[in-house]
Design a protein around this motif. Structure first.
Motif, PDB file in Angstrom:
ATOM      1  N   HIS A 115       1.032  -1.118   0.360  1.00  0.00           N
ATOM      2  CA  HIS A 115       0.024  -0.386   0.233  1.00  0.00           C
ATOM      3  C   HIS A 115       0.920   1.512  -0.073  1.00  0.00           C
ATOM      4  O   HIS A 115       1.904   1.572   0.898  1.00  0.00           O
ATOM      5  CB  HIS A 115      -1.052  -0.277   1.918  1.00  0.00           C
ATOM      6  N   ARG A 146      -1.027   3.499   4.634  1.00  0.00           N
ATOM      7  CA  ARG A 146       0.035   3.844   3.795  1.00  0.00           C
ATOM      8  C   ARG A 146       2.003   3.812   3.739  1.00  0.00           C
ATOM      9  O   ARG A 146       1.783   3.966   5.180  1.00  0.00           O
ATOM     10  CB  ARG A 146       0.258   4.707   2.668  1.00  0.00           C
ATOM     11  N   SER A 152      -0.453   4.790  -2.209  1.00  0.00           N
ATOM     12  CA  SER A 152      -0.703   5.310  -2.278  1.00  0.00           C
ATOM     13  C   SER A 152      -2.596   5.018  -2.152  1.00  0.00           C
ATOM     14  O   SER A 152      -2.553   4.167  -2.199  1.00  0.00           O
ATOM     15  CB  SER A 152      -0.754   5.989  -3.250  1.00  0.00           C
TER      16      SER A 152
END
Lengths: 568, 252
Positions: free
Chosen positions: A186, A268, A188
């Motif tokens: 992850h 993120r 974005s």
């Protein structure tokens, strides 16, 4: 007001004629007819786990009231005005309630939470989204061809920018045999969108996934999220019962054969590094789904698909690395003011990536069972010796399948380690990351004894001879190719095929046209490092490989870089 | 309930584990080419297939043979099997733990490492003894206690699997050094410094690799080292003494 109406209450299209799923439709098409059943299954399981023990029940209610009062007192918004009174009154009464009332209150709280979490699936919205979203993205990329993009059968622009790798045929075969759980890296908030597009172009089924409530603050995105099966995850809520609802919702969906997606990194990657420390909660829900099905003698395999999402340019790079460096990342799970919430940054981003060949590569790794074993073409688990295995054996105790939370937690932890290794192996290194690494390594070499934060303050102070830099890029690329041959990592076609000088030139063009800060720029015969923190973000993807791609003169700097990843 | 116990290796520890399990009335099969000095109640087989129907398997071969034994075991074990090793050592240049090797070579996941001041003869004869089992699976602890535990054999447990194995390997290494130092006439003070500092430094390395430092101070580390100092005459001590007398390390 309008924004709150859309984000808090799911906007749904009116149903004039209910859609009757066809046998060939993906499992998610059955969701609406099962939604109430799923919610009550979740509620019943949680209530029956708490109800027999008054002490446990009281703790759960007190925990819920305490955390909600704390959250709402801080929020001081419309929700606080509506709900704070309820929780304050409840916490005073818990001790005085009789058993029946406590159970009633528990049921009411859990039902509200489960209803809030559960998504919706509208085939019409799905049909619209699969046609319109790729074209809208293509339109953002090439505004001059915006109207033409809508009439084109398939967006050439998008297929040039987005590449999908992996054994798609294998996954396509498995999707009809069991539940697929996609577990990507992850980087974005665009991840879920590009992954949905990658599934679509690969002929893979749509998946359900838990979306952070921050994604629901944008009314348009909220509408799509609500109606495409996403379930809402409000990370501000610290209540234990809420965490149980989320986990069980995911578990019940997987048990029932819905293909799902979650990001084991949890949030993120702020640093840009490949995730190593994974959050095991949702991963555990998939392992427990497998166990529950085995105990109930339901023969529905569950397979995990480690997936890497690799960007040459990351939409939110500047905010993410700043967050990591200030350690705000630990507290700020929900960032509402980053590039993702600004349409001008989207437009700038897409216009930039349109000029890049394969700016985003999604790599679907080899699927594995919940115990980390690889899967053959027919869906059978294989031992390291290549023997066919019965995965049900892992949850047997002396021949009988049993539910054992401690054992499943241990399996989940093992699975987390396997995924972390797979992420490294399945990462596709992009030109900006390779160039960023070589530049940053040179910066480290030129500043011996300096700590990271002192180096990051060296803006426009360090110049690197362009010829030497190009030579370093070429050598790093050659070593990465060697690592790729040994199965340690992958590199993009651009990195493999372009000349080192062209790689440098491309990276500078991509960074400097999009990011506010200048990562590096040419000055006479040198390349001068502009904002080292931006370089740090892109180079961090290579942290696990730094020592292996350095020569003896670069070894010390590479060790320092690799040390950045010790606690990743 | 009778367990089906398998033991790979019929050396000192293999024999002791087999005898302890048999004494608890379990059905025991030892995989070995020799199988000397074993009572009739213990079956011996040189065919790895004999391990296929076992519930619990002890890997009791020297660390240098652990990879090939794990490879053979990988042909017959699956997710049902619980596998525990008693080897003191790390494998190869990467210094892999033996549970890592078992994880790579077999489909078994419910793994454990038994370590600490476990004396083979005491275990075989049922004299008081104790050990620590590193495993993340409570089922493994339960089954090992059922197989060999009891009033004479206390099995402690920890989830720090890496720590147990690294501490145990460190003891093996320190034993060679301490025996060598004793052999060449080192005083008690330097021996204590070497033992203590050696363990502390290994604990720091272990912590970097995800182990808990306190594991090195428990039975698997300092506890085991105390047994060495108390005169537990194990193979590593004999190697150290032989080296002190001038033997080539490769042949010691």
């Amino acid at each position: 007001m309008l924004k709150r109406l859309f984000s808090e209450r799911p906007l749904r299209l009116p149903h004039l004629k209910p859609y009757v799923p066809r046998p060939s439709d993906p499992s998610i098409f059955w969701f609406n007819s099962e939604r109430n059943d799923i919610v009550s299954d979740v509620v019943n399981r949680i209530c029956s786990a708490h109800e027999p023990d008054r002490g446990r029940l009281e703790i759960a209610l007190n925990d819920a009231a305490y955390h909600e009062i704390r959250r709402l007192e801080k929020q001081r918004d419309d929700e606080a005005r509506d709900r704070l009174g309820y929780w304050r009154s409840m916490i005073r009464r818990i001790g005085k309630m009789d058993d029946a009332e406590q159970k009633r209150v528990l049921n009411s709280i859990v039902t509200t939470m489960a209803q809030d979490v559960a998504g919706n699936f509208d085939p019409r919205v799905y049909g619209f989204a699969r046609q319109a979203i790729p074209r809208m993205i293509a339109g953002l990329m090439e505004p001059r061809r915006f109207t033409k993009g809508f009439t084109m059968p398939q967006s050439e622009v998008l297929s040039r920018v987005l590449r999908v790798q992996g054994d798609i045929e294998h996954l396509n075969h498995l999707q009809s045999e069991g539940s697929l759980v996609f577990v990507p890296t992850h980087s974005s908030n665009l991840d879920s969108i590009v992954l949905a597009q990658a599934l679509e172009v690969s002929g893979l089924p749509p998946v359900i996934y838990g979306a952070g409530k921050n994604l629901f603050t944008n009314p348009i995105i909220s509408f799509f999220m609500h109606n495409l099966g996403a379930y809402r995850v409000d990370r501000r809520i610290r209540v234990q019962l809420y965490k149980e609802v989320l986990k069980l919702y995911s578990q019940v969906m997987i048990e029932r054969g819905y293909h799902s997606l979650f990001f084991p990194g949890g949030t993120r990657s702020r640093s840009g590094m490949i995730e190593r420390r994974l959050k095991l909660g949702l991963l555990g829900s998939a392992v427990e789904a497998f166990t529950t099905n085995q105990v109930r003698r339901v023969d529905r395999p569950i397979w995990f698909v480690p997936t890497t999402i690799n960007y040459a340019l990351v939409l939110e790079a500047e905010t993410l690395i700043r967050d990591w460096l200030t350690e705000e990342g630990k507290a700020r799970y929900i960032i509402e003011d980053d590039e993702f919430s600004r349409i001008d940054r989207w437009v700038a981003f897409f216009r930039k990536v349109v000029g890049m060949r394969a700016a985003c590569i999604i790599r679907f790794g080899e699927p594995i069972d919940p115990f980390g074993n690889v899967i053959d073409d027919k869906g059978a688990s294989l031992s390291p010796a290549g023997e066919t295995l019965d995965p049900g054996g892992y949850v047997e105790r002396r021949g009988t399948p049993t539910v054992d939370a401690a054992r499943d937690a241990a399996y989940t932890r093992e699975l987390g380690n396997v995924l972390a290794d797979r992420y490294e192996r399945d990462t596709v290194l992009m030109s900006t990351q390779v160039v960023g690494h070589v530049l940053f390594r040179n910066l480290v070499q030129q500043t011996p004894g300096m700590d990271l934060f002192s180096r990051l303050r060296l803006r426009n102070e360090i110049g690197i001879n362009r010829k030497l830099l190009v030579k370093d890029i070429g050598e790093a690329r050659d070593r990465l190719m060697e690592l790729e041959r040994n199965g340690a990592v992958h590199i993009s076609d651009v990195v493999r095929e372009e000349a080192p000088d062209a790689l440098l030139e491309q990276a500078l063009t991509f960074w400097n046209g999009y990011h506010n800060a200048t990562a590096a720029s040419p000055q006479d015969s040198d390349i001068v490092v502009g904002d080292p923190s931006l370089l740090l973000y892109y180079q961090n993807r290579l942290v696990p490989f730094a020592e292996r791609i350095a020569d003896s003169g670069q070894h010390k700097a590479a060790c320092e870089i690799e040390a950045l990843g010790v606690h990743r | 309930m009778t367990l089906r116990v398998g033991v790979l290796g019929a050396g000192g520890f293999g024999r002791a584990l087999a005898m302890a399990s048999a004494r608890h009335q379990h059905d025991v099969v030892v995989w070995s080419r020799g199988g000397r000095d074993l009572p009739n109640t213990i079956a011996v087989s040189s065919d790895i297939e004999a391990m296929r129907d076992r519930d619990l398997i002890f890997l009791a071969v020297p660390a240098r043979h652990a990879t090939s034994a794990a490879e053979q075991l990988g042909r017959v074990v699956d997710g049902r099997h619980l596998v525990v090793h008693v080897s003191r050592g790390l494998i190869g240049e990467d210094l892999k733990t033996i549970t890592t090797v078992l994880r790579e070579q077999t489909a078994a996941r419910r793994l454990g490492a038994l370590a600490g001041p476990l004396v083979a003869d005491a275990l075989a004869d049922g004299r008081p003894s104790g050990a620590v089992l590193g495993t993340r699976f409570p089922e493994v602890t339960d089954m090992v206690r059922e197989a060999i535990g009891g009033s004479e054999m206390r099995v402690y447990d920890t989830t720090d699997v890496t720590g147990v194995q690294m501490a145990s390997a460190t003891v093996g290494f320190l034993t060679v050094i301490l025996a060598y130092a004793q052999g060449v006439g080192a005083d008690a003070g330097p021996l204590a410094v070497m033992a203590t500092r050696g363990m502390v430094e290994a604990a720091r390395i272990g912590a970097t690799l995800g182990a808990k430092e306190q594991t090195f101070l428990g039975l698997a580390g300092l506890g085991d080292l105390l047994a060495v100092v108390a005169g537990d005459d194990r193979l590593e001590a004999r190697i150290g003494r032989a080296m002190a007398q001038g033997a080539d390390p490769r042949h010691a």
